[in-house]
Scaffold this active site. Structure first.
Site, mmCIF file in Angstrom:
data_model
loop_
_atom_site.group_PDB
_atom_site.id
_atom_site.type_symbol
_atom_site.label_atom_id
_atom_site.label_comp_id
_atom_site.label_asym_id
_atom_site.label_seq_id
_atom_site.Cartn_x
_atom_site.Cartn_y
_atom_site.Cartn_z
ATOM 1 N N SER A 69 0.797 -1.239 0.000
ATOM 2 C CA SER A 69 0.000 0.000 0.000
ATOM 3 C C SER A 69 0.823 1.280 0.000
ATOM 4 C CB SER A 69 -0.953 -0.014 1.200
ATOM 5 O OG SER A 69 -0.224 -0.057 2.400
ATOM 6 N N TYR A 114 4.496 2.228 -7.134
ATOM 7 C CA TYR A 114 3.212 1.908 -6.500
ATOM 8 C C TYR A 114 2.043 2.539 -7.288
ATOM 9 C CZ TYR A 114 -0.583 2.663 -3.104
ATOM 10 O OH TYR A 114 -1.816 2.734 -2.487
HETATM 11 P P1 NAI Z 1 -2.707 -1.879 4.460
HETATM 12 O O1 NAI Z 1 -1.280 -1.951 4.063
HETATM 13 O O2 NAI Z 1 -3.037 -1.621 5.890
HETATM 14 O O3 NAI Z 1 -3.469 -3.204 3.998
HETATM 15 C C1 NAI Z 1 -3.152 -3.905 2.825
HETATM 16 C C2 NAI Z 1 -3.224 -5.388 3.160
HETATM 17 O O4 NAI Z 1 -2.924 -6.105 1.963
HETATM 18 C C3 NAI Z 1 -2.202 -5.810 4.218
HETATM 19 O O5 NAI Z 1 -2.858 -6.403 5.327
HETATM 20 C C4 NAI Z 1 -1.299 -6.788 3.483
HETATM 21 O O6 NAI Z 1 -0.880 -7.881 4.287
HETATM 22 C C5 NAI Z 1 -2.190 -7.252 2.339
HETATM 23 N N1 NAI Z 1 -1.380 -7.729 1.215
HETATM 24 C C6 NAI Z 1 -0.318 -7.127 0.633
HETATM 25 N N2 NAI Z 1 0.177 -7.886 -0.348
HETATM 26 C C7 NAI Z 1 -0.585 -9.010 -0.396
HETATM 27 C C8 NAI Z 1 -0.554 -10.185 -1.171
HETATM 28 N N3 NAI Z 1 0.371 -10.367 -2.131
HETATM 29 N N4 NAI Z 1 -1.483 -11.131 -0.941
HETATM 30 C C9 NAI Z 1 -2.417 -10.980 0.031
HETATM 31 N N5 NAI Z 1 -2.497 -9.877 0.816
HETATM 32 C C10 NAI Z 1 -1.586 -8.905 0.602
HETATM 33 O O7 NAI Z 1 -3.361 -0.760 3.524
HETATM 34 P P2 NAI Z 1 -4.755 -0.014 3.680
HETATM 35 O O8 NAI Z 1 -4.501 1.368 4.128
HETATM 36 O O9 NAI Z 1 -5.710 -0.859 4.419
HETATM 37 O O10 NAI Z 1 -5.188 0.087 2.144
HETATM 38 C C11 NAI Z 1 -5.991 -0.911 1.533
HETATM 39 C C12 NAI Z 1 -5.891 -0.763 0.030
HETATM 40 O O11 NAI Z 1 -6.295 0.550 -0.340
HETATM 41 C C13 NAI Z 1 -4.465 -0.938 -0.517
HETATM 42 O O12 NAI Z 1 -4.532 -1.629 -1.749
HETATM 43 C C14 NAI Z 1 -3.995 0.480 -0.739
HETATM 44 O O13 NAI Z 1 -3.038 0.550 -1.778
HETATM 45 C C15 NAI Z 1 -5.287 1.183 -1.096
HETATM 46 N N6 NAI Z 1 -5.256 2.599 -0.765
HETATM 47 C C16 NAI Z 1 -5.271 2.996 0.552
HETATM 48 C C17 NAI Z 1 -5.253 4.339 0.863
HETATM 49 C C18 NAI Z 1 -5.333 4.829 2.282
HETATM 50 O O14 NAI Z 1 -5.295 6.045 2.471
HETATM 51 N N7 NAI Z 1 -5.464 3.971 3.280
HETATM 52 C C19 NAI Z 1 -5.163 5.372 -0.197
HETATM 53 C C20 NAI Z 1 -5.168 4.824 -1.533
HETATM 54 C C21 NAI Z 1 -5.227 3.491 -1.798
HETATM 55 C C1 15L Z 2 -2.006 5.747 -0.568
HETATM 56 O O1 15L Z 2 -2.208 5.249 -1.651
HETATM 57 C C2 15L Z 2 -1.445 4.957 0.554
HETATM 58 O O2 15L Z 2 -1.919 3.625 0.558
HETATM 59 C C3 15L Z 2 -1.702 5.583 1.916
HETATM 60 O O3 15L Z 2 -0.835 4.970 2.871
HETATM 61 C C4 15L Z 2 -1.479 7.087 1.882
HETATM 62 O O4 15L Z 2 -0.127 7.365 1.617
HETATM 63 C C5 15L Z 2 -2.359 7.708 0.813
HETATM 64 O O5 15L Z 2 -2.151 7.084 -0.450
HETATM 65 C C6 15L Z 2 -2.143 9.217 0.658
HETATM 66 O O6 15L Z 2 -1.868 9.664 -0.449
HETATM 67 O O7 15L Z 2 -2.282 9.923 1.664
#
Ligand code: NAI
Ligand code: 15L
Length: 269
Positions: A75, A136
């Site tokens: 992420s 990413y």
């Molecule tokens: P996070 O990092 O807390 O959760 C992502 C989960 O995906 C982790 O638990 C990780 O173990 C799992 N993961 C990673 N690679 C994997 C694989 N190969 N197979 C199975 N599981 C895998 O991230 P968060 O904040 O919960 O974000 C969720 C999704 O939303 C991510 O895809 C992230 O890129 C996207 N996102 C999040 C943002 C945010 O502000 N939280 C902003 C933009 C996008």
């Molecule tokens: C993302 O895509 C990331 O998953 C999150 O950790 C933050 O960095 C978010 O963007 C952001 O732009 O604030």
């Protein structure tokens, strides 16, 4: 198509836990998956540890799944091997599994970093040029395009949610533009699970007056954000990246990292 089994990938992560709590009991079966351990299954839940880059495991994971909230992936910025395995191979394997299983729809957690090299003075809508700010961000742009293939060629409905900053509250001045509350995130997922569409890109952002994004495409599908970053304006005032690129481009420090280009060429004249 009514949803009997919903799969949430990345269920052990921050947004996965939010989605798990929100959707508990809302569908007959909720399948929760991550490559890390998760809390044990409650009523109506199935918990499956699976690495999405493993084709066999992922195909089994998708069996009998009607809809997916695809949050699983690396992420933040990472090296090529990490991004390729988790975010490219992982997404391809997930879509292939969904095709084989006859899954109706996939909600993909895309990111603002797919467009992070755009200038903050430009308002973007769902039709804008992708300008990834990192490896990413490129993987998220790829995930969106992957959805186009499976949507238009194979009929899987794909909602690509370009999430801004989804955290309990805004944490700097940039997030006054990009913040998405957990409540609005859940509402956007509800829209994705219920609306009629084939392929769409929407912004995952709350009702922020300082937004850089025209989110009328999400509103057209029924999204009405309830929260606003403006409530936290005083709390984050003065918290900047303190970097010329990081404070000028939408991706913030993701855009600034490893930057060797010419900033002036990217700024709106
Ligand atoms: P996070 O990092 O807390 O959760 C992502 C989960 O995906 C982790 O638990 C990780 O173990 C799992 N993961 C990673 N690679 C994997 C694989 N190969 N197979 C199975 N599981 C895998 O991230 P968060 O904040 O919960 O974000 C969720 C999704 O939303 C991510 O895809 C992230 O890129 C996207 N996102 C999040 C943002 C945010 O502000 N939280 C902003 C933009 C996008
Ligand atoms: C993302 O895509 C990331 O998953 C999150 O950790 C933050 O960095 C978010 O963007 C952001 O732009 O604030």
């Amino acid at each position: 198509m009514s949803i009997n089994r919903l799969l949430i990938t990345g269920a052990g992560g921050n947004l996965g836990k939010v989605a798990r709590q929100h959707f508990r009991g809302k569908y007959p079966h909720i399948r929760l998956s991550d490559r890390v351990d998760m809390d044990p299954a409650g009523d109506g839940e199935e918990v499956i540890v699976c690495d999405l880059s493993d084709r066999q495991q992922t195909f089994q994971l998708l069996a009998d799944v009607d809809a997916v909230i695809h949050l699983g992936g690396f992420s933040v910025e990472g090296d090529w091997d990490t991004i390729i395995n988790s975010n490219l191979i992982g997404a391809i394997t997930l879509y292939e599994g969904a095709l084989q299983a006859g899954t109706d729809r996939i909600l993909f957690a895309s990111s603002n970093h797919a467009i992070g090299m755009h200038d903050r003075a430009t308002t973007l809508d769902h039709t804008c040029e992708a300008r990834p700010d990192t490896r990413y961000g490129l993987s998220k742009a790829f995930g969106e395009d992957l959805g186009r293939l499976y949507a238009y060629k194979h009929g899987i409905r794909c909602l690509n949610m370009r999430i801004g900053s989804c955290f309990p509250k805004p944490f700097d001045e940039r997030s006054l533009s990009t913040w998405l509350s957990f409540r609005d995130f859940c509402q956007l997922c509800e829209v994705g699970l219920n609306a009629d569409y084939q392929f769409e890109i929407v912004y995952g952002v709350s009702n922020n007056p300082k937004t850089w994004w025209d989110n009328s495409n999400a509103e057209r599908l029924g999204y009405k954000p309830q929260d606003t970053a403006e409530d936290y304006r005083d709390e984050v005032a003065g918290i900047l990246a303190n970097d010329p690129v990081g404070d000028a481009l939408q991706g913030g420090m993701f855009a600034a990292r490893e930057f060797t280009g010419e900033l002036a060429r990217l700024l709106k004249k």
